[in-house]
Design a protein around this motif. Structure first.
Motif, PDB file in Angstrom:
ATOM      1  N   ILE A  63      44.197  40.796 -40.766  1.00  0.00           N
ATOM      2  CA  ILE A  63      42.997  41.021 -39.951  1.00  0.00           C
ATOM      3  C   ILE A  63      42.340  39.689 -39.594  1.00  0.00           C
ATOM      4  CG2 ILE A  63      40.589  41.848 -40.115  1.00  0.00           C
ATOM      5  CD1 ILE A  63      42.407  44.066 -39.339  1.00  0.00           C
ATOM      6  N   ILE A  64      42.277  38.786 -40.548  1.00  0.00           N
ATOM      7  CA  ILE A  64      41.695  37.461 -40.277  1.00  0.00           C
ATOM      8  C   ILE A  64      42.520  36.735 -39.222  1.00  0.00           C
ATOM      9  CG2 ILE A  64      41.282  35.171 -41.284  1.00  0.00           C
ATOM     10  CD1 ILE A  64      40.457  36.722 -43.875  1.00  0.00           C
ATOM     11  N   TYR A  65      43.849  36.790 -39.343  1.00  0.00           N
ATOM     12  CA  TYR A  65      44.701  36.143 -38.342  1.00  0.00           C
ATOM     13  C   TYR A  65      44.526  36.798 -36.970  1.00  0.00           C
ATOM     14  CZ  TYR A  65      47.137  33.578 -42.048  1.00  0.00           C
ATOM     15  OH  TYR A  65      47.446  32.744 -43.083  1.00  0.00           O
ATOM     16  N   PHE A  66      44.341  38.104 -36.955  1.00  0.00           N
ATOM     17  CA  PHE A  66      44.079  38.811 -35.703  1.00  0.00           C
ATOM     18  C   PHE A  66      42.763  38.321 -35.091  1.00  0.00           C
ATOM     19  CE2 PHE A  66      42.183  42.526 -33.502  1.00  0.00           C
ATOM     20  CZ  PHE A  66      43.118  42.671 -32.498  1.00  0.00           C
ATOM     21  N   GLY A  67      41.745  38.151 -35.934  1.00  0.00           N
ATOM     22  CA  GLY A  67      40.464  37.631 -35.461  1.00  0.00           C
ATOM     23  C   GLY A  67      40.579  36.226 -34.894  1.00  0.00           C
ATOM     24  N   ILE A  68      41.341  35.380 -35.567  1.00  0.00           N
ATOM     25  CA  ILE A  68      41.569  34.020 -35.071  1.00  0.00           C
ATOM     26  C   ILE A  68      42.273  34.076 -33.723  1.00  0.00           C
ATOM     27  CG2 ILE A  68      42.872  31.885 -35.488  1.00  0.00           C
ATOM     28  CD1 ILE A  68      42.375  32.357 -38.516  1.00  0.00           C
ATOM     29  N   TYR A  69      43.267  34.936 -33.627  1.00  0.00           N
ATOM     30  CA  TYR A  69      44.025  35.091 -32.387  1.00  0.00           C
ATOM     31  C   TYR A  69      43.124  35.515 -31.234  1.00  0.00           C
ATOM     32  CZ  TYR A  69      47.577  36.822 -29.172  1.00  0.00           C
ATOM     33  OH  TYR A  69      48.347  37.044 -28.063  1.00  0.00           O
ATOM     34  N   ILE A  70      42.305  36.533 -31.469  1.00  0.00           N
ATOM     35  CA  ILE A  70      41.389  37.021 -30.431  1.00  0.00           C
ATOM     36  C   ILE A  70      40.393  35.930 -30.051  1.00  0.00           C
ATOM     37  CG2 ILE A  70      39.534  38.680 -29.954  1.00  0.00           C
ATOM     38  CD1 ILE A  70      42.347  39.873 -29.800  1.00  0.00           C
ATOM     39  N   SER A  71      39.898  35.214 -31.045  1.00  0.00           N
ATOM     40  CA  SER A  71      38.944  34.131 -30.787  1.00  0.00           C
ATOM     41  C   SER A  71      39.554  33.050 -29.894  1.00  0.00           C
ATOM     42  CB  SER A  71      38.491  33.537 -32.120  1.00  0.00           C
ATOM     43  OG  SER A  71      37.741  32.374 -31.924  1.00  0.00           O
ATOM     44  N   ILE A  72      40.776  32.678 -30.190  1.00  0.00           N
ATOM     45  CA  ILE A  72      41.458  31.647 -29.385  1.00  0.00           C
ATOM     46  C   ILE A  72      41.742  32.171 -27.983  1.00  0.00           C
ATOM     47  CG2 ILE A  72      43.585  30.305 -29.173  1.00  0.00           C
ATOM     48  CD1 ILE A  72      43.526  30.134 -32.277  1.00  0.00           C
ATOM     49  N   LEU A  73      42.201  33.410 -27.887  1.00  0.00           N
ATOM     50  CA  LEU A  73      42.442  33.994 -26.564  1.00  0.00           C
ATOM     51  C   LEU A  73      41.156  34.009 -25.729  1.00  0.00           C
ATOM     52  CD1 LEU A  73      44.809  37.100 -26.789  1.00  0.00           C
ATOM     53  CD2 LEU A  73      45.235  34.899 -25.728  1.00  0.00           C
ATOM     54  N   TRP A  74      40.061  34.366 -26.366  1.00  0.00           N
ATOM     55  CA  TRP A  74      38.782  34.435 -25.661  1.00  0.00           C
ATOM     56  C   TRP A  74      38.346  33.041 -25.202  1.00  0.00           C
ATOM     57  CZ3 TRP A  74      36.283  38.223 -23.479  1.00  0.00           C
ATOM     58  CH2 TRP A  74      34.984  38.017 -23.058  1.00  0.00           C
ATOM     59  N   GLU A  75      38.557  32.059 -26.070  1.00  0.00           N
ATOM     60  CA  GLU A  75      38.161  30.687 -25.732  1.00  0.00           C
ATOM     61  C   GLU A  75      38.960  30.145 -24.549  1.00  0.00           C
ATOM     62  OE1 GLU A  75      38.055  26.274 -27.868  1.00  0.00           O
ATOM     63  OE2 GLU A  75      38.317  28.078 -29.104  1.00  0.00           O
ATOM     64  N   TYR A  76      40.237  30.491 -24.465  1.00  0.00           N
ATOM     65  CA  TYR A  76      41.107  29.950 -23.421  1.00  0.00           C
ATOM     66  C   TYR A  76      41.448  30.991 -22.345  1.00  0.00           C
ATOM     67  CZ  TYR A  76      41.699  25.852 -26.314  1.00  0.00           C
ATOM     68  OH  TYR A  76      41.465  24.715 -27.025  1.00  0.00           O
ATOM     69  N   LYS A  77      40.645  32.027 -22.221  1.00  0.00           N
ATOM     70  CA  LYS A  77      40.958  33.099 -21.266  1.00  0.00           C
ATOM     71  C   LYS A  77      41.039  32.598 -19.833  1.00  0.00           C
ATOM     72  CE  LYS A  77      36.204  34.721 -20.699  1.00  0.00           C
ATOM     73  NZ  LYS A  77      35.401  33.959 -21.591  1.00  0.00           N
ATOM     74  N   ASN A  78      40.218  31.629 -19.460  1.00  0.00           N
ATOM     75  CA  ASN A  78      40.232  31.128 -18.074  1.00  0.00           C
ATOM     76  C   ASN A  78      41.482  30.318 -17.757  1.00  0.00           C
ATOM     77  OD1 ASN A  78      37.774  32.328 -17.506  1.00  0.00           O
ATOM     78  ND2 ASN A  78      36.617  30.557 -18.227  1.00  0.00           N
ATOM     79  N   THR A  79      42.035  29.635 -18.750  1.00  0.00           N
ATOM     80  CA  THR A  79      43.251  28.861 -18.489  1.00  0.00           C
ATOM     81  C   THR A  79      44.525  29.690 -18.673  1.00  0.00           C
ATOM     82  OG1 THR A  79      43.240  28.023 -20.756  1.00  0.00           O
ATOM     83  CG2 THR A  79      42.206  26.656 -19.070  1.00  0.00           C
ATOM     84  N   LEU A  80      44.466  30.697 -19.523  1.00  0.00           N
ATOM     85  CA  LEU A  80      45.650  31.535 -19.766  1.00  0.00           C
ATOM     86  C   LEU A  80      45.846  32.608 -18.713  1.00  0.00           C
ATOM     87  CD1 LEU A  80      45.500  32.084 -23.623  1.00  0.00           C
ATOM     88  CD2 LEU A  80      47.340  30.975 -22.365  1.00  0.00           C
ATOM     89  N   PHE A  81      44.760  33.173 -18.246  1.00  0.00           N
ATOM     90  CA  PHE A  81      44.853  34.333 -17.365  1.00  0.00           C
ATOM     91  C   PHE A  81      44.309  34.048 -15.975  1.00  0.00           C
ATOM     92  CE2 PHE A  81      44.275  35.938 -21.747  1.00  0.00           C
ATOM     93  CZ  PHE A  81      45.534  36.473 -21.931  1.00  0.00           C
TER      94      PHE A  81
END
Length: 167
Positions: free
Chosen positions: A147-165
């Protein structure tokens, strides 16, 4: 290429969460691979220290997953034979085709190990209960890490959402 890595890393994270309940799938290490794959994208600048620390934790949890049921057996008065029986039962439970073999295997392994050690059935049952509690504790720890790793993953995705998507 980045979007493929993001999709595969998301699959690893989700399967890692499922793997925290299914001992056949190494949950936290698989979730960590999801973080590693996200790090390998060109768009994400993930902290390498975070990646190393989470990797070490995943390895420790992977090893403890096999030791905690044996430690539970010992804590509840089991002998070395009960601890060895727990580990053997866990391995046999993993490969057995019966439903619940992963739960039943360590329990029966501890019980049989204690009975072979010429202990009475009451002490053998108590050690087997300890192995079951150890299994539950191990599953809980794996789930929390996933769950913690999932949270880290979501946090990173959210931080880089403009460059990834970028559409």
């Amino acid at each position: 290429m980045d979007i493929i890595l993001v999709i595969v890393s998301a699959l690893c994270i989700v399967i890692g969460l499922i793997g925290s309940f299914l001992p056949i799938i190494p949950g936290p290490p698989l979730s960590w691979i999801g973080l590693l794959l996200l790090h390998l994208t060109k768009s994400v600048q993930m902290n390498v220290t975070l990646l190393v620390i989470t990797g070490i934790i995943a390895l420790i949890i992977f090893v403890l997953d096999y030791l905690i049921p044996a430690m539970g057996t010992k804590k509840f008065g089991g002998s070395k034979a009960g601890m060895i029986g727990t580990i053997i039962g866990l391995i046999l439970g993993l490969i057995s085709p019966i439903p619940g073999g992963v739960i039943l295997g360590p329990f029966l392994g501890a019980f049989i190990g204690e009975m072979l050690n010429k202990n009475d059935s009451k002490l053998a049952f108590k050690a087997a209960v300890g192995s079951f509690i150890g299994f539950l504790a191990s599953t809980f720890i794996k789930f929390m890490v996933a769950i913690i790793y999932f949270g880290i993953y979501i946090s990173i995705l959210w931080e880089y959402k403009n460059t990834l998507f970028i559409i």
